[in-house]
Design an enzyme around this catalytic site. Sequence first.
Site, PDB file in Angstrom:
ATOM      1  N   LYS A   6      -1.997  13.973  -0.162  1.00 59.16           N
ATOM      2  CA  LYS A   6      -1.272  12.253  -0.967  1.00 59.16           C
ATOM      3  C   LYS A   6      -1.001  13.388  -1.974  1.00 59.16           C
ATOM      4  O   LYS A   6      -1.602  13.607  -3.427  1.00 59.16           O
ATOM      5  CB  LYS A   6      -2.897  11.863  -1.536  1.00 59.16           C
ATOM      6  CG  LYS A   6      -2.792  10.732  -0.148  1.00 59.16           C
ATOM      7  CD  LYS A   6      -3.760   9.583  -0.583  1.00 59.16           C
ATOM      8  CE  LYS A   6      -4.485   9.016   0.779  1.00 59.16           C
ATOM      9  NZ  LYS A   6      -5.768   8.354   0.347  1.00 59.16           N
TER      10      LYS A   6
ATOM     11  N   GLY B 265      -9.942   7.584  -3.605  1.00 60.28           N
ATOM     12  CA  GLY B 265      -9.372   7.765  -4.817  1.00 60.28           C
ATOM     13  C   GLY B 265      -9.938   6.634  -6.372  1.00 60.28           C
ATOM     14  O   GLY B 265      -9.883   7.576  -7.841  1.00 60.28           O
TER      15      GLY B 265
ATOM     16  N   GLY C 197     -11.621  10.401   1.329  1.00 59.34           N
ATOM     17  CA  GLY C 197     -11.954  10.007   2.542  1.00 59.34           C
ATOM     18  C   GLY C 197     -11.598  11.195   4.072  1.00 59.34           C
ATOM     19  O   GLY C 197     -12.455  11.580   4.561  1.00 59.34           O
TER      20      GLY C 197
HETATM   21  P1  ADP Z   1      -8.632  12.928   1.417  1.00 62.98           P
HETATM   22  O1  ADP Z   1      -8.761  11.447   2.094  1.00 62.98           O
HETATM   23  O2  ADP Z   1      -9.472  13.452   1.376  1.00 62.98           O
HETATM   24  O3  ADP Z   1      -8.654  12.590  -0.512  1.00 62.98           O
HETATM   25  P2  ADP Z   1      -5.826  13.405   1.591  1.00 62.98           P
HETATM   26  O4  ADP Z   1      -5.486  11.433   1.510  1.00 62.98           O
HETATM   27  O5  ADP Z   1      -4.928  13.557   0.390  1.00 62.98           O
HETATM   28  O6  ADP Z   1      -7.379  13.421   1.519  1.00 62.98           O
HETATM   29  O7  ADP Z   1      -4.637  14.708   2.521  1.00 62.98           O
HETATM   30  C1  ADP Z   1      -5.726  14.377   3.720  1.00 62.98           C
HETATM   31  C2  ADP Z   1      -4.166  14.924   5.188  1.00 62.98           C
HETATM   32  O8  ADP Z   1      -3.799  16.009   4.385  1.00 62.98           O
HETATM   33  C3  ADP Z   1      -5.274  15.179   6.177  1.00 62.98           C
HETATM   34  O9  ADP Z   1      -4.825  14.410   7.414  1.00 62.98           O
HETATM   35  C4  ADP Z   1      -4.325  16.940   6.044  1.00 62.98           C
HETATM   36  O10 ADP Z   1      -4.306  16.763   7.874  1.00 62.98           O
HETATM   37  C5  ADP Z   1      -3.673  16.843   5.938  1.00 62.98           C
HETATM   38  N1  ADP Z   1      -3.311  18.027   5.300  1.00 62.98           N
HETATM   39  C6  ADP Z   1      -3.815  19.260   4.613  1.00 62.98           C
HETATM   40  N2  ADP Z   1      -2.832  20.253   4.885  1.00 62.98           N
HETATM   41  C7  ADP Z   1      -1.678  19.624   5.469  1.00 62.98           C
HETATM   42  C8  ADP Z   1      -0.225  20.298   4.902  1.00 62.98           C
HETATM   43  N3  ADP Z   1      -0.420  21.762   4.525  1.00 62.98           N
HETATM   44  N4  ADP Z   1       0.441  19.581   5.464  1.00 62.98           N
HETATM   45  C9  ADP Z   1       0.398  18.794   5.766  1.00 62.98           C
HETATM   46  N5  ADP Z   1      -0.100  17.518   5.609  1.00 62.98           N
HETATM   47  C10 ADP Z   1      -1.656  18.636   5.255  1.00 62.98           C
HETATM   48 MG    MG Z   2      -7.046  10.750   3.138  1.00 61.38          MG
END
Ligand code: ADP
Ligand code: MG
Length: 405
Positions: A203, A386, A362
């Site tokens: 995100k 968030g 998450g």
């Molecule tokens: P969080 O829930 O911990 O805040 P996000 O929702 O922002 O994290 O991102 C998590 C997702 O990011 C994971 O599903 C992972 O597969 C994806 N991700 C990580 N690196 C990459 C990348 N280089 N390209 C595409 N997706 C990615």
């Molecule tokens: Mg997430």
Amino acid sequence: MQTIDDLIAGPGVAGKRVFVRADLNVPMSDGLITDDGRIRAVLPTIVKLVEADAKVIVASHLGRPKGAPDPAFSLLQAAERLAELLGKPVAFAQDTVGPAAHDAVKGLEPGQVAVIENLRFNPGETSKDDAERGEFADQLAALADLYVGDGFGAVHRKHASVYDLPARLPHAAGLLIGTEVGVLKRLTENVERPYVVVLGGAKVSDKLAVIDNLLGKADRILVGGGMMFTFLAAQGHEVGSSLLQEDQIPVVREYLARAEREGVEFVLPVDARVSGSFPDLKTKAPVDDVEVVGVDAMPAGKMGLDVGPKTEELFAAKLADAKTVFWNGPMGVFEHPAFADGTRAVAQGLLDSDAFTVVGGGDSAAAVRTLGFDESKFGHISTGGGASLEYLEGKTLPGLAALEK
Ligand code: ADP
Ligand code: MG
């Protein structure tokens, strides 16, 4: 902020109907809960109220139903898991404020627990219209005598059950919110240095805002995950078909310039694992074209899906002397074993440091668990991605403000 102990000492909770706004928004796949961390996280509050002989009503949202009942987003599974974890029966109401909810609450004896159906089955929960939200909050208030806010993952939402309901009932913060806020204070007031922040995940635009605030606070910012490519593009590198937020390139450039002016160390990956296509996360079929490339040599048609081994070493070194670490966002597509190493290296880096370590988000929390790390070895694993980010951005969170009033 009042605590549950204040409620127990003040109005008293024994025999009273206590509405607990929890966050049971657990990840589900094919109708099954894949990670019950958020249910476990609210247990101490529920147990405490049960032991104090309250009639406990647990409410939450799950996913994003469109303001109407939708079986795909029922809280029934979560209620069943809650009963297992509590080791006692939990009543379940098939509506939120209708006759079933009122019956379930009427049926409660002191020390018993009921879960009401998904708050977001009602348009008033998330409405932008104050009157519509207020009306739904009135209906929720009719179910209870007291309110306990413990859905940390939702406190950044101005929703009826989070923001409007506490204004209608004597209220207090639950134990989870107490812990989460205590941790966030350690990340914002009298921080032990060096303070290192690791950001990644998918995100990108959501997370860029936090950098704005962190530039004045952190000593070092490490960027990986899908986010890294916007930074690399801002430095003029080819990023192939990787995740890229083109419109954010100017913003990112300005962050890099500010970091340099303010003496904040910005650490970007030096290499990446790339592939011609996104891996199949369902079958986890092996990927046969993974290549490690320097960030200045990304092939045009390929997609960066994890940081590379040199970056793993670099990030580990940048974490080694940290005294405080906040980590949000996986370093790669950790759901597939071919792209989990970067995330594993950062998790290990946190554990190898002597720092107070906080994991938020998450997917980041799920990564720590699915990669087999012992959760208890981390300083804190937050239930709210968030919410923690918005707190760190310096924003006022409606659900916390409402509890403070
Ligand atoms: P969080 O829930 O911990 O805040 P996000 O929702 O922002 O994290 O991102 C998590 C997702 O990011 C994971 O599903 C992972 O597969 C994806 N991700 C990580 N690196 C990459 C990348 N280089 N390209 C595409 N997706 C990615
Ligand atoms: Mg997430």
